[in-house]
Design an enzyme around this catalytic site. Structure first.
Site, mmCIF file in Angstrom:
data_model
loop_
_atom_site.group_PDB
_atom_site.id
_atom_site.type_symbol
_atom_site.label_atom_id
_atom_site.label_comp_id
_atom_site.label_asym_id
_atom_site.label_seq_id
_atom_site.Cartn_x
_atom_site.Cartn_y
_atom_site.Cartn_z
ATOM 1 N N GLY A 12 0.154 -6.718 -82.964
ATOM 2 C CA GLY A 12 -0.439 -5.459 -83.403
ATOM 3 C C GLY A 12 0.320 -4.813 -84.552
ATOM 4 N N ASN A 13 1.647 -4.954 -84.558
ATOM 5 C CA ASN A 13 2.431 -4.268 -85.588
ATOM 6 C C ASN A 13 2.269 -4.891 -86.973
ATOM 7 O OD1 ASN A 13 3.864 -6.581 -84.816
ATOM 8 N ND2 ASN A 13 5.803 -5.699 -85.424
ATOM 9 N N LYS A 128 -8.787 -6.440 -68.042
ATOM 10 C CA LYS A 128 -8.322 -6.032 -69.377
ATOM 11 C C LYS A 128 -9.129 -4.809 -69.850
ATOM 12 C CE LYS A 128 -6.470 -7.140 -73.495
ATOM 13 N NZ LYS A 128 -5.044 -7.125 -73.719
ATOM 14 N N LYS A 211 -4.469 -13.384 -77.227
ATOM 15 C CA LYS A 211 -4.224 -14.087 -78.488
ATOM 16 C C LYS A 211 -3.000 -15.000 -78.410
ATOM 17 C CE LYS A 211 -0.599 -11.956 -80.933
ATOM 18 N NZ LYS A 211 0.012 -11.281 -79.823
ATOM 19 N N LYS A 273 3.307 -13.897 -73.854
ATOM 20 C CA LYS A 273 4.002 -14.596 -74.950
ATOM 21 C C LYS A 273 4.915 -15.684 -74.395
ATOM 22 C CE LYS A 273 4.149 -10.431 -77.701
ATOM 23 N NZ LYS A 273 2.735 -10.558 -78.090
HETATM 24 P P1 ADP Z 1 1.847 -7.761 -79.680
HETATM 25 O O1 ADP Z 1 0.939 -6.773 -80.304
HETATM 26 O O2 ADP Z 1 2.773 -8.393 -80.664
HETATM 27 O O3 ADP Z 1 1.162 -8.748 -78.793
HETATM 28 P P2 ADP Z 1 2.862 -6.445 -77.266
HETATM 29 O O4 ADP Z 1 3.076 -4.980 -77.247
HETATM 30 O O5 ADP Z 1 1.686 -7.009 -76.537
HETATM 31 O O6 ADP Z 1 2.867 -6.905 -78.777
HETATM 32 O O7 ADP Z 1 4.160 -7.166 -76.672
HETATM 33 C C1 ADP Z 1 5.449 -6.955 -77.243
HETATM 34 C C2 ADP Z 1 6.222 -5.904 -76.457
HETATM 35 O O8 ADP Z 1 6.647 -6.399 -75.179
HETATM 36 C C3 ADP Z 1 7.529 -5.480 -77.078
HETATM 37 O O9 ADP Z 1 7.345 -4.544 -78.103
HETATM 38 C C4 ADP Z 1 8.305 -4.888 -75.881
HETATM 39 O O10 ADP Z 1 8.163 -3.491 -75.851
HETATM 40 C C5 ADP Z 1 7.598 -5.476 -74.669
HETATM 41 N N1 ADP Z 1 8.441 -6.177 -73.697
HETATM 42 C C6 ADP Z 1 8.173 -6.210 -72.375
HETATM 43 N N2 ADP Z 1 9.070 -6.936 -71.693
HETATM 44 C C7 ADP Z 1 9.957 -7.391 -72.610
HETATM 45 C C8 ADP Z 1 11.142 -8.206 -72.521
HETATM 46 N N3 ADP Z 1 11.566 -8.698 -71.362
HETATM 47 N N4 ADP Z 1 11.818 -8.489 -73.658
HETATM 48 C C9 ADP Z 1 11.377 -7.999 -74.849
HETATM 49 N N5 ADP Z 1 10.275 -7.208 -74.991
HETATM 50 C C10 ADP Z 1 9.562 -6.906 -73.895
HETATM 51 MG MG MG Z 2 0.071 -8.291 -77.015
#
Ligand code: ADP
Ligand code: MG
Length: 311
Positions: A12-13, A128, A211, A273
């Site tokens: 998203g970023n 979701k 995704k 992820k």
């Molecule tokens: P994207 O849009 O890239 O899919 P998400 O917000 O879905 O991003 O996922 C990334 C986020 O997951 C990070 O910004 C962080 O806040 C969060 N997060 C949750 N658990 C963890 C972890 N164990 N280590 C690192 N980040 C984590």
């Molecule tokens: Mg995400």
């Protein structure tokens, strides 16, 4: 790092929340992607679409409520619109960055359908949240129309859709042909438009494929060497958000599975992820995944930062 086939999954970023913001942000997003291409790699770009498909869905809903002549727009069509809208900005920015470096490489977005199993257990448990928030009364009305509505963390009611696992990519031959010809391909946007097979038909379903899973599946299908997931954090952590947080440079599949069991990764954000990285890294020898931030992508690719997941 050169001469590898790399799937880069953008979070998203990398995209921002409105057209102006997105058009500016993707200029930054294009840089690490073009760095990889300049170093001799074949790069395939995947991306999320949460805020964008939410915006399109809300706009269509609001408009169809207020104006007689705007039809209601099904969710798969909203997903297709988001792929076009995001792909347009991405392909434009990547093209410009390539030309700025005197590289003449064609870039194109593929409207991509991702096949899911109609018997996926996710269809029995829509989880979701998508689109706008509704009052209890509005939610009851929508429930009568067949939508599944759930209360979302005290903020109101939202529609929830299933999040099935990707099985195959319908346009894979086209993607592979373009890759072989040296084109930069933007694909499986927002996890792809979820479709189920019915004879010769591919039928869009109101669902959202993660995704991260779609990117991992695509990377497997096209026989990529690396899956790079660019998100908001530089590394994965255990004890994330706690005083004894520990940032990880490397993670074996066994360790990753152990940490998943211990609940270190938040569902809906970091968990998919890590799961996607495990699936890809474990799918064939020599494959590995990297999770790092967009800002640190260049260093991450050079092995200086980020978290690497491998067998
Ligand atoms: P994207 O849009 O890239 O899919 P998400 O917000 O879905 O991003 O996922 C990334 C986020 O997951 C990070 O910004 C962080 O806040 C969060 N997060 C949750 N658990 C963890 C972890 N164990 N280590 C690192 N980040 C984590
Ligand atoms: Mg995400």
């Amino acid at each position: 790092m050169g001469k590898n086939k790399i799937v880069v999954a953008l979070g998203g970023n990398a995209l921002g929340n409105n057209p102006e913001e997105q058009r500016e942000l993707v200029k930054e997003t294009a840089k690490p992607i073009v760095d990889l291409i300049e170093a001799g790699n074949t790069v395939i770009v995947a991306h999320g679409n949460g805020p964008q498909v939410g915006m399109i869905n809300l706009a269509m809903e609001t408009s169809s409520k207020s104006k007689e002549h705007t039809p209601s727009m099904p969710f798969p069509e909203c997903g297709a619109m988001s792929q076009g809208y995001i792909g347009y900005h991405l392909q434009n920015a990547i093209r410009e960055e390539l030309l700025n470096r005197n590289m003449d490489v064609p870039v194109a977005t593929i409207i991509t359908q991702v096949i899911v199993d109609k018997d996926d257990s996710a269809f029995n448990n829509p989880s979701k949240p998508i689109g706008s928030f509704y009052s209890k009364e509005e939610a009851d009305e929508l429930s009568k129309k067949g939508y599944v509505m759930k209360e979302d963390a005290g903020r109101g009611y939202r529609r929830v859709v299933p999040s099935p696992k990707p099985k195959d990519v319908a346009e894979k031959e086209t993607i592979e042909t373009l890759i072989e010809k040296g084109h930069v391909v933007i694909t499986v946007g927002g996890g792809g438009i979820p479709v189920v097979k019915d004879g010769n038909k591919l039928i869009g379903v109101p669902a959202v494929i993660d995704k991260d899973f779609a990117s991992s599946k695509l990377a497997e299908i096209i026989d990529a060497d690396y899956l790079i997931i660019l998100t908001a954090v530089e590394k994965i952590a255990i004890n994330y958000g706690k005083p004894d947080v520990k940032w990880l440079d490397k993670l074996s599949i066994d360790e990753a599975n152990k940490y998943i069991k211990e609940g270190h990764f938040a569902p809906g954000s970091m968990l998919p992820k890590v799961q996607a990285a495990i699936e890809f890294a474990g799918s064939k020898e020599g494959r590995s995944a990297l999770i790092t931030s967009l800002e640190k992508a260049a260093d991450g690719i050079l092995g200086k930062t980020g978290t690497r997941i491998m067998i």
